[in-house]
Motif scaffolding. Sequence first.
Motif, PDB file in Angstrom:
ATOM      1  N   ASP A 276       0.841  -1.199   0.000  1.00 53.05           N
ATOM      2  CA  ASP A 276       0.000   0.000   0.000  1.00 53.05           C
ATOM      3  C   ASP A 276       0.874   1.246   0.000  1.00 53.05           C
ATOM      4  OD1 ASP A 276      -2.304  -1.511   0.032  1.00 53.05           O
ATOM      5  OD2 ASP A 276      -2.604  -1.355   2.191  1.00 53.05           O
ATOM      6  N   ASN A 277       0.340   2.320  -0.548  1.00 54.94           N
ATOM      7  CA  ASN A 277       1.068   3.576  -0.627  1.00 54.94           C
ATOM      8  C   ASN A 277       0.156   4.686  -0.108  1.00 54.94           C
ATOM      9  OD1 ASN A 277       2.165   6.113  -2.256  1.00 54.94           O
ATOM     10  ND2 ASN A 277       3.786   4.592  -2.261  1.00 54.94           N
ATOM     11  N   VAL A 278      -0.056   4.688   1.204  1.00 53.83           N
ATOM     12  CA  VAL A 278      -0.995   5.616   1.827  1.00 53.83           C
ATOM     13  C   VAL A 278      -0.361   6.269   3.062  1.00 53.83           C
ATOM     14  CG1 VAL A 278      -2.985   4.292   1.040  1.00 53.83           C
ATOM     15  CG2 VAL A 278      -2.019   3.821   3.295  1.00 53.83           C
ATOM     16  N   VAL A 279      -0.933   7.392   3.462  1.00 56.71           N
ATOM     17  CA  VAL A 279      -0.464   8.106   4.654  1.00 56.71           C
ATOM     18  C   VAL A 279      -0.700   7.232   5.882  1.00 56.71           C
ATOM     19  CG1 VAL A 279      -0.841  10.133   6.102  1.00 56.71           C
ATOM     20  CG2 VAL A 279      -0.914  10.342   3.599  1.00 56.71           C
ATOM     21  N   SER A 280       0.303   7.139   6.752  1.00 58.18           N
ATOM     22  CA  SER A 280       0.201   6.274   7.930  1.00 58.18           C
ATOM     23  C   SER A 280      -0.702   6.870   9.000  1.00 58.18           C
ATOM     24  CB  SER A 280       1.590   6.035   8.523  1.00 58.18           C
ATOM     25  OG  SER A 280       2.108   7.246   9.065  1.00 58.18           O
ATOM     26  N   ALA A 281      -1.226   5.991   9.843  1.00 59.44           N
ATOM     27  CA  ALA A 281      -2.061   6.436  10.960  1.00 59.44           C
ATOM     28  C   ALA A 281      -1.266   7.323  11.907  1.00 59.44           C
ATOM     29  CB  ALA A 281      -2.615   5.218  11.701  1.00 59.44           C
ATOM     30  N   GLU A 282       0.032   7.030  12.058  1.00 60.50           N
ATOM     31  CA  GLU A 282       0.885   7.829  12.948  1.00 60.50           C
ATOM     32  C   GLU A 282       1.027   9.258  12.433  1.00 60.50           C
ATOM     33  OE1 GLU A 282       1.641   3.589  13.474  1.00 60.50           O
ATOM     34  OE2 GLU A 282       1.673   4.874  11.688  1.00 60.50           O
ATOM     35  N   ALA A 283       1.222   9.407  11.119  1.00 59.26           N
ATOM     36  CA  ALA A 283       1.362  10.755  10.547  1.00 59.26           C
ATOM     37  C   ALA A 283       0.072  11.543  10.719  1.00 59.26           C
ATOM     38  CB  ALA A 283       1.731  10.656   9.065  1.00 59.26           C
ATOM     39  N   ILE A 284      -1.061  10.886  10.555  1.00 57.44           N
ATOM     40  CA  ILE A 284      -2.354  11.560  10.718  1.00 57.44           C
ATOM     41  C   ILE A 284      -2.525  12.018  12.160  1.00 57.44           C
ATOM     42  CG2 ILE A 284      -4.855  11.249  10.652  1.00 57.44           C
ATOM     43  CD1 ILE A 284      -4.410   9.277   8.324  1.00 57.44           C
ATOM     44  N   ALA A 285      -2.226  11.123  13.106  1.00 53.68           N
ATOM     45  CA  ALA A 285      -2.400  11.440  14.526  1.00 53.68           C
ATOM     46  C   ALA A 285      -1.491  12.577  14.969  1.00 53.68           C
ATOM     47  CB  ALA A 285      -2.136  10.189  15.367  1.00 53.68           C
ATOM     48  N   GLU A 286      -0.301  12.657  14.368  1.00 55.41           N
ATOM     49  CA  GLU A 286       0.674  13.671  14.767  1.00 55.41           C
ATOM     50  C   GLU A 286       0.609  14.935  13.917  1.00 55.41           C
ATOM     51  OE1 GLU A 286       4.338  11.534  14.550  1.00 55.41           O
ATOM     52  OE2 GLU A 286       3.718  10.043  16.055  1.00 55.41           O
ATOM     53  N   GLY A 287      -0.324  14.996  12.983  1.00 59.97           N
ATOM     54  CA  GLY A 287      -0.467  16.198  12.154  1.00 59.97           C
ATOM     55  C   GLY A 287       0.629  16.385  11.140  1.00 59.97           C
ATOM     56  N   ARG A 288       1.293  15.301  10.745  1.00 57.61           N
ATOM     57  CA  ARG A 288       2.368  15.386   9.751  1.00 57.61           C
ATOM     58  C   ARG A 288       1.805  15.094   8.359  1.00 57.61           C
ATOM     59  NH1 ARG A 288       5.542  11.426  10.058  1.00 57.61           N
ATOM     60  NH2 ARG A 288       4.618  10.115  11.685  1.00 57.61           N
ATOM     61  N   THR A 289       0.822  15.905   7.970  1.00 61.51           N
ATOM     62  CA  THR A 289       0.084  15.702   6.729  1.00 61.51           C
ATOM     63  C   THR A 289      -0.190  17.050   6.058  1.00 61.51           C
ATOM     64  OG1 THR A 289      -2.025  15.869   7.880  1.00 61.51           O
ATOM     65  CG2 THR A 289      -1.065  13.658   7.697  1.00 61.51           C
ATOM     66  N   LEU A 290      -0.829  17.009   4.903  1.00 60.75           N
ATOM     67  CA  LEU A 290      -1.242  18.248   4.250  1.00 60.75           C
ATOM     68  C   LEU A 290      -2.168  19.043   5.155  1.00 60.75           C
ATOM     69  CD1 LEU A 290      -2.013  17.147   0.561  1.00 60.75           C
ATOM     70  CD2 LEU A 290      -0.152  18.626   1.322  1.00 60.75           C
ATOM     71  N   GLU A 291      -3.132  18.336   5.772  1.00 64.58           N
ATOM     72  CA  GLU A 291      -4.073  19.015   6.661  1.00 64.58           C
ATOM     73  C   GLU A 291      -3.349  19.656   7.833  1.00 64.58           C
ATOM     74  OE1 GLU A 291      -6.350  15.644   4.649  1.00 64.58           O
ATOM     75  OE2 GLU A 291      -4.348  15.961   5.481  1.00 64.58           O
ATOM     76  N   GLY A 292      -2.303  18.998   8.314  1.00 64.02           N
ATOM     77  CA  GLY A 292      -1.526  19.546   9.409  1.00 64.02           C
ATOM     78  C   GLY A 292      -0.800  20.822   9.025  1.00 64.02           C
ATOM     79  N   LEU A 293      -0.583  20.999   7.734  1.00 68.63           N
ATOM     80  CA  LEU A 293       0.047  22.220   7.220  1.00 68.63           C
ATOM     81  C   LEU A 293      -0.999  23.252   6.795  1.00 68.63           C
ATOM     82  CD1 LEU A 293       2.844  20.546   5.068  1.00 68.63           C
ATOM     83  CD2 LEU A 293       3.206  21.907   7.124  1.00 68.63           C
ATOM     84  N   GLY A 294      -2.266  22.926   7.044  1.00 72.75           N
ATOM     85  CA  GLY A 294      -3.340  23.860   6.694  1.00 72.75           C
ATOM     86  C   GLY A 294      -3.744  23.807   5.236  1.00 72.75           C
ATOM     87  N   ILE A 295      -3.468  22.691   4.568  1.00 76.11           N
ATOM     88  CA  ILE A 295      -3.792  22.544   3.151  1.00 76.11           C
ATOM     89  C   ILE A 295      -4.926  21.538   2.989  1.00 76.11           C
ATOM     90  CG2 ILE A 295      -2.909  21.851   0.886  1.00 76.11           C
ATOM     91  CD1 ILE A 295      -0.090  22.559   1.952  1.00 76.11           C
ATOM     92  N   GLN A 296      -5.991  21.934   2.309  1.00 74.52           N
ATOM     93  CA  GLN A 296      -7.087  21.022   2.009  1.00 74.52           C
ATOM     94  C   GLN A 296      -6.746  20.265   0.737  1.00 74.52           C
ATOM     95  OE1 GLN A 296      -9.797  20.411   3.945  1.00 74.52           O
ATOM     96  NE2 GLN A 296     -10.315  18.779   2.496  1.00 74.52           N
ATOM     97  N   PRO A 297      -6.568  18.944   0.800  1.00 77.63           N
ATOM     98  CA  PRO A 297      -6.148  18.178  -0.384  1.00 77.63           C
ATOM     99  C   PRO A 297      -7.144  18.286  -1.539  1.00 77.63           C
ATOM    100  CG  PRO A 297      -5.902  16.867   1.614  1.00 77.63           C
ATOM    101  CD  PRO A 297      -6.678  18.089   1.998  1.00 77.63           C
ATOM    102  N   THR A 298      -6.619  18.346  -2.732  1.00 79.20           N
ATOM    103  CA  THR A 298      -7.421  18.472  -3.947  1.00 79.20           C
ATOM    104  C   THR A 298      -7.874  17.093  -4.429  1.00 79.20           C
ATOM    105  OG1 THR A 298      -6.170  20.430  -4.583  1.00 79.20           O
ATOM    106  CG2 THR A 298      -7.428  19.324  -6.323  1.00 79.20           C
ATOM    107  N   ALA A 299      -9.152  16.955  -4.766  1.00 80.26           N
ATOM    108  CA  ALA A 299      -9.692  15.690  -5.257  1.00 80.26           C
ATOM    109  C   ALA A 299      -9.231  15.421  -6.684  1.00 80.26           C
ATOM    110  CB  ALA A 299     -11.219  15.720  -5.198  1.00 80.26           C
TER     111      ALA A 299
END
Length: 324
Positions: A276-299
Amino acid sequence: MSAASGKMVTVFGGSGFVGRHVVRALARRGWRIRVAVRRPDKALFLQPLGTVGQIMPVQANLRYRWSIERALEGADAAVNLVGILHESGRQTFAATQAFGARAVAEAVRDAGIARFVQISAIGARPDSPSLYGRTKAEGEQAALAAVPSAIVMRPSVVFGPEDSFFNRFAGIAGLSPFLPLFGGGRNRMQPVFVGDVAEAIARALDDRATPGTIYELGGPEVKTFRELMALTLETIGRERLLLPLPFAAGRLAASVLGLLPKPLVTADQLKLLAEDNVVSAEAIAEGRTLEGLGIQPTAMEAVLASYLVRYRVRGQFAGHQSGL
């Protein structure tokens, strides 16, 4: 006026797919941009993205430390985007993604630059079955060891007008009666828009990311490879058989296709497709994502049709009738 106005950033690999979008995002913020590439003449198309004199291509080869140092002279920040999808001649994973990344990071350190972004990929880890994944991990480690304040960006599959994923399979669909689903197409991916990746890198240089952190960048949807192929066909308005292929058959095909200048798939890429090539649960929980940077991902649906239109039977005129 932007806080970046007048400051210099060196972008290694700035003429590539992700690079041109990073350059655009930085230019809008007022950075002066030095685009470090092997062939500066092939990067001149970037100059209209900024004002006169704002974007300047310069020669740099990661095999030669002096050329890296020269490209960093007077810079306030640096970004390393250099990477390859498959090996060709002297362009090997080890040379570009491990040795090259270490050379850039050490030169950044010696130049006293603290703001440094290293691009990597989801799936990068020392024990990856793929050489691509292992060398990406080496590049990450080198960046963080040399520059502890470095920020690593790990995107999933990146999509956009010049991508090598959707464009590749849409092109195949125009020639072949089927699309191959290696391993049955069950592996999951989280495609991320190139503009969002560029914005994340720009925000990192704006000091809006946590230093010394690895971010994982994914889009708003997780889909299987099969679902992505179906979406591609729907977007281009073509009906094709989605043909499951065991990895053993894929490896046999890769042994032949891997000899092409731009192979459909290589044996190393098949190893990536087995995971799989997906964002990890750990990154989501720790805010190490696009959303954590204040970016709403584009569909994907908001972008794909805008550039896959050329693969429709009648191109941009598909679905329209002539008034003549």
